[in-house]
Design an enzyme around this catalytic site. Sequence first.
Site, short mmCIF file in Angstrom:
data_model
loop_
_atom_site.label_atom_id
_atom_site.label_comp_id
_atom_site.label_asym_id
_atom_site.label_seq_id
_atom_site.Cartn_x
_atom_site.Cartn_y
_atom_site.Cartn_z
N CYS A 31 -6.27 2.24 5.83
CA CYS A 31 -6.78 1.04 6.25
C CYS A 31 -7.01 1.04 7.91
CB CYS A 31 -6.36 -0.12 5.63
SG CYS A 31 -4.98 -0.53 5.71
N GLU A 54 1.08 3.88 2.00
CA GLU A 54 1.48 4.39 3.31
C GLU A 54 2.70 3.39 3.80
OE1 GLU A 54 -3.15 5.03 3.56
OE2 GLU A 54 -1.66 3.74 2.45
N HIS A 95 0.72 -1.22 -0.21
CA HIS A 95 0.14 -0.12 -0.13
C HIS A 95 0.92 1.22 0.16
CE1 HIS A 95 -3.89 -2.23 1.84
NE2 HIS A 95 -3.30 -2.71 0.72
N ALA A 108 -15.13 -8.72 -21.80
CA ALA A 108 -15.33 -9.60 -23.18
C ALA A 108 -16.40 -10.54 -22.80
CB ALA A 108 -13.86 -10.25 -23.52
#
Length: 212
Positions: free
Chosen positions: A82, A59, A57, A171
Amino acid sequence: MTSAQQTSDDIRFMGRAIALAKARMGQTWPNPAVACVVVKDGEVVAEAATAPGGRPHAEEQAVPAAGDKARGATAYVTMEPCGARSSGRTSCSNFLMDAGVSRVVVAAVDPSPFASGRGVERLRKAGLDVETGLLAQEASVLYEGYLHRVETGRPLVRISDDGEGFDARFAASAKADLATELKRLGEAGYTRVWVGPGELADALREQGLLTA
């Protein structure tokens, strides 16, 4: 520093974080693209965006890179850090708290069960000054697909010529159960998928599954 200077600096540094995150869009599936800019005494001491593939992440890259300069610094984050990790690893809130960051400015609050205000709450309980909503509108493009998946279980679908910034191309047969096909992609973590103009796009539009 006056409040006007502070606001001007806050906008500038959050703008920098948003630009970093936008450059990573389409590369961080299954996580959204997030950026963190760490500022001390008016200077950027570290910055990072979610790594390709979704980890590490932002941070957990930027804060260690700032080293001792993180203590007393301000972190500008495009999405709420988080409060817990699905993987059980150290949360982004903990990275900020443990490093001694004193202030956190957040653009968008994360609705996921691993944040949902808990990251902000943890930071505030630890004594950090937390502000939310700065440049939230500018940051919204980063998380519109993520929010769409949280709300509907499906990724957002748009028409695109090149798919830049999207997680993948959708698709499927235009005659397929398109809502079910999209739910499968949502369960796999996709947030933004694209289609070219044509029969499939028309079928998605008719079923209310295409975002303008």
